[in-house]
Design a protein around this motif. Structure first.
Motif, PDB file in Angstrom:
ATOM      1  N   SER A 160       0.817  -1.208   0.000  1.00 11.67           N
ATOM      2  CA  SER A 160       0.000   0.000   0.000  1.00 11.67           C
ATOM      3  C   SER A 160       0.855   1.263   0.000  1.00 11.67           C
ATOM      4  O   SER A 160       0.541   2.238  -0.709  1.00 11.67           O
ATOM      5  N   VAL A 161       1.950   1.260   0.767  1.00 16.12           N
ATOM      6  CA  VAL A 161       2.865   2.402   0.760  1.00 16.12           C
ATOM      7  C   VAL A 161       3.420   2.603  -0.647  1.00 16.12           C
ATOM      8  O   VAL A 161       3.438   3.721  -1.167  1.00 16.12           O
ATOM      9  N   MET A 162       3.862   1.523  -1.270  1.00 21.20           N
ATOM     10  CA  MET A 162       4.484   1.612  -2.587  1.00 21.20           C
ATOM     11  C   MET A 162       3.503   2.088  -3.655  1.00 21.20           C
ATOM     12  O   MET A 162       3.805   3.017  -4.421  1.00 21.20           O
ATOM     13  N   THR A 163       2.328   1.477  -3.711  1.00 17.07           N
ATOM     14  CA  THR A 163       1.374   1.832  -4.764  1.00 17.07           C
ATOM     15  C   THR A 163       0.798   3.232  -4.559  1.00 17.07           C
ATOM     16  O   THR A 163       0.575   3.959  -5.530  1.00 17.07           O
ATOM     17  N   SER A 164       0.579   3.617  -3.307  1.00 12.50           N
ATOM     18  CA  SER A 164       0.066   4.967  -3.040  1.00 12.50           C
ATOM     19  C   SER A 164       1.124   6.014  -3.373  1.00 12.50           C
ATOM     20  O   SER A 164       0.804   7.088  -3.904  1.00 12.50           O
ATOM     21  N   ALA A 165       2.386   5.711  -3.065  1.00  9.56           N
ATOM     22  CA  ALA A 165       3.475   6.628  -3.410  1.00  9.56           C
ATOM     23  C   ALA A 165       3.564   6.797  -4.922  1.00  9.56           C
ATOM     24  O   ALA A 165       3.767   7.912  -5.432  1.00  9.56           O
ATOM     25  N   LEU A 166       3.403   5.704  -5.646  1.00 13.15           N
ATOM     26  CA  LEU A 166       3.445   5.768  -7.114  1.00 13.15           C
ATOM     27  C   LEU A 166       2.318   6.647  -7.649  1.00 13.15           C
ATOM     28  O   LEU A 166       2.540   7.509  -8.504  1.00 13.15           O
ATOM     29  N   LYS A 167       1.107   6.447  -7.139  1.00 11.54           N
ATOM     30  CA  LYS A 167      -0.038   7.231  -7.600  1.00 11.54           C
ATOM     31  C   LYS A 167       0.115   8.708  -7.256  1.00 11.54           C
ATOM     32  O   LYS A 167      -0.314   9.572  -8.020  1.00 11.54           O
ATOM     33  N   ALA A 168       0.735   8.978  -6.093  1.00 11.04           N
ATOM     34  CA  ALA A 168       0.893  10.365  -5.651  1.00 11.04           C
ATOM     35  C   ALA A 168       2.046  11.074  -6.353  1.00 11.04           C
ATOM     36  O   ALA A 168       2.175  12.296  -6.254  1.00 11.04           O
ATOM     37  N   GLY A 169       2.887  10.319  -7.055  1.00 11.25           N
ATOM     38  CA  GLY A 169       4.019  10.924  -7.755  1.00 11.25           C
ATOM     39  C   GLY A 169       5.291  10.967  -6.945  1.00 11.25           C
ATOM     40  O   GLY A 169       6.258  11.617  -7.348  1.00 11.25           O
ATOM     41  N   TYR A 170       5.341  10.238  -5.830  1.00  7.84           N
ATOM     42  CA  TYR A 170       6.551  10.188  -5.012  1.00  7.84           C
ATOM     43  C   TYR A 170       7.341   8.938  -5.393  1.00  7.84           C
ATOM     44  O   TYR A 170       7.343   7.923  -4.691  1.00  7.84           O
ATOM     45  N   TYR A 171       8.015   9.048  -6.528  1.00 11.89           N
ATOM     46  CA  TYR A 171       8.633   7.884  -7.156  1.00 11.89           C
ATOM     47  C   TYR A 171       9.838   7.361  -6.378  1.00 11.89           C
ATOM     48  O   TYR A 171      10.103   6.156  -6.383  1.00 11.89           O
ATOM     49  N   ASP A 172      10.587   8.245  -5.724  1.00  8.73           N
ATOM     50  CA  ASP A 172      11.724   7.776  -4.935  1.00  8.73           C
ATOM     51  C   ASP A 172      11.247   6.863  -3.808  1.00  8.73           C
ATOM     52  O   ASP A 172      11.881   5.856  -3.496  1.00  8.73           O
ATOM     53  N   THR A 173      10.121   7.217  -3.213  1.00  7.64           N
ATOM     54  CA  THR A 173       9.560   6.408  -2.129  1.00  7.64           C
ATOM     55  C   THR A 173       9.079   5.061  -2.650  1.00  7.64           C
ATOM     56  O   THR A 173       9.286   4.021  -2.006  1.00  7.64           O
ATOM     57  N   ALA A 174       8.439   5.069  -3.809  1.00  3.17           N
ATOM     58  CA  ALA A 174       7.979   3.806  -4.398  1.00  3.17           C
ATOM     59  C   ALA A 174       9.158   2.886  -4.693  1.00  3.17           C
ATOM     60  O   ALA A 174       9.107   1.674  -4.416  1.00  3.17           O
ATOM     61  N   LEU A 175      10.255   3.450  -5.216  1.00  3.53           N
ATOM     62  CA  LEU A 175      11.447   2.653  -5.514  1.00  3.53           C
ATOM     63  C   LEU A 175      12.158   2.203  -4.245  1.00  3.53           C
ATOM     64  O   LEU A 175      12.798   1.153  -4.226  1.00  3.53           O
ATOM     65  N   TRP A 176      12.060   2.983  -3.186  1.00  2.00           N
ATOM     66  CA  TRP A 176      12.641   2.580  -1.899  1.00  2.00           C
ATOM     67  C   TRP A 176      11.888   1.390  -1.326  1.00  2.00           C
ATOM     68  O   TRP A 176      12.497   0.439  -0.823  1.00  2.00           O
ATOM     69  N   MET A 177      10.573   1.424  -1.401  1.00  2.00           N
ATOM     70  CA  MET A 177       9.770   0.363  -0.801  1.00  2.00           C
ATOM     71  C   MET A 177       9.788  -0.925  -1.609  1.00  2.00           C
ATOM     72  O   MET A 177       9.655  -2.023  -1.051  1.00  2.00           O
ATOM     73  N   GLY A 178       9.967  -0.849  -2.917  1.00  2.00           N
ATOM     74  CA  GLY A 178       9.916  -2.043  -3.759  1.00  2.00           C
ATOM     75  C   GLY A 178      10.815  -3.174  -3.294  1.00  2.00           C
ATOM     76  O   GLY A 178      10.340  -4.296  -3.065  1.00  2.00           O
ATOM     77  N   PRO A 179      12.120  -2.952  -3.138  1.00  2.00           N
ATOM     78  CA  PRO A 179      13.009  -4.031  -2.685  1.00  2.00           C
ATOM     79  C   PRO A 179      12.679  -4.536  -1.281  1.00  2.00           C
ATOM     80  O   PRO A 179      12.899  -5.718  -0.978  1.00  2.00           O
ATOM     81  N   ILE A 180      12.168  -3.656  -0.425  1.00  2.00           N
ATOM     82  CA  ILE A 180      11.774  -4.089   0.922  1.00  2.00           C
ATOM     83  C   ILE A 180      10.622  -5.075   0.834  1.00  2.00           C
ATOM     84  O   ILE A 180      10.614  -6.121   1.502  1.00  2.00           O
TER      85      ILE A 180
END
Length: 227
Positions: A160-180
């Motif tokens: 949820s953190v990753m997909t919401s970050a992606l939708k909101a445009g916070y791409y660095d956060t989405a890429l940070w959460m992906g490997p986790i």
């Protein structure tokens, strides 16, 4: 991106745009050359905008500075073992600067320490309130991260953190959460096809094709007939 098995090997179709006809490209090049002198004064102004990914939300410098104050206090509180207060400070800072991956990582590390030291999850009513969907993708991301800070092993919250970050445009956060999320799925001992598909789609959207292929391979290994 599509994946499927062919003679025991994974094939990948990236769905990349088709090249334009060469004649059209030559026409566009001539037209572009003719306009070079006229557009040179605007080139520098447009450069920064062109370099940003489509949909990327840039955080104003003023908000970054305000958030840094919260993050510094949060780290100080975490160092004294005051984890709940540190979580609150981090969340206030992330409300200002949602794409600070160092802050996200510091919050994650303290949430794990809190869990190891017997920190409890949020109560049922608090969780229900935070899980209620909002039209604001940034708020959805922050709500999911607050929940995750109290339940750091929950892969649904990571997603949820990753997909919401992606939708909101916070791409660095989405890429940070992906490997986790990827590692958490592996460590769980219960590979999740749907989450690998979400990882694939997220990485593809961010043009991280190597990571997208890796997620695609893991999904195809679980359910090859569904790829």
């Amino acid at each position: 991106m599509h994946c499927w098995w062919v003679n025991g090997r994974l094939a990948v179709d990236y769905d990349l745009p088709r090249p334009r006809p060469r004649a059209r490209l030559e026409d566009e090049t001539r037209s572009s050359d003719a306009m070079t002198l006229q557009s040179s004064s605007r080139a520098q102004d447009d450069k920064k905008v062109a370099e940003l990914p489509e949909g990327y939300q840039e955080v104003p410098e003023a908000d970054r500075k305000k958030a840094a104050v919260f993050f510094n206090h949060a780290r100080a509180a975490a160092n004294t073992g005051n984890y709940d207060y540190a979580i609150e400070l981090f969340m206030q800072g992330l409300a200002l600067d949602p794409d600070d991956t160092e802050a996200h990582q510091s919050l994650r590390e303290l949430s794990i320490k809190r869990k190891i030291n017997g920190g409890k999850d949020l109560g049922m009513l608090a969780k229900m309130k935070l899980k209620a969907p909002s039209k604001d993708d940034k708020q959805n991301m922050l709500n999911a991260e607050r929940l995750l800070a109290h339940d750091p092993g929950n892969t649904d919250l990571m997603e949820s953190v990753m997909t919401s970050a992606l939708k909101a445009g916070y791409y660095d956060t989405a890429l940070w959460m992906g490997p986790i999320l990827d590692k958490a799925i592996e460590d769980s001992g219960k590979p999740d096809f749907k989450k690998y598909i979400v990882l694939r789609d997220t990485y593809e959207r961010l043009k991280e094709y190597k990571r997208a292929v890796d997620a695609c391979q893991k999904a195809a290994a679980l359910r090859p007939d569904d790829m």
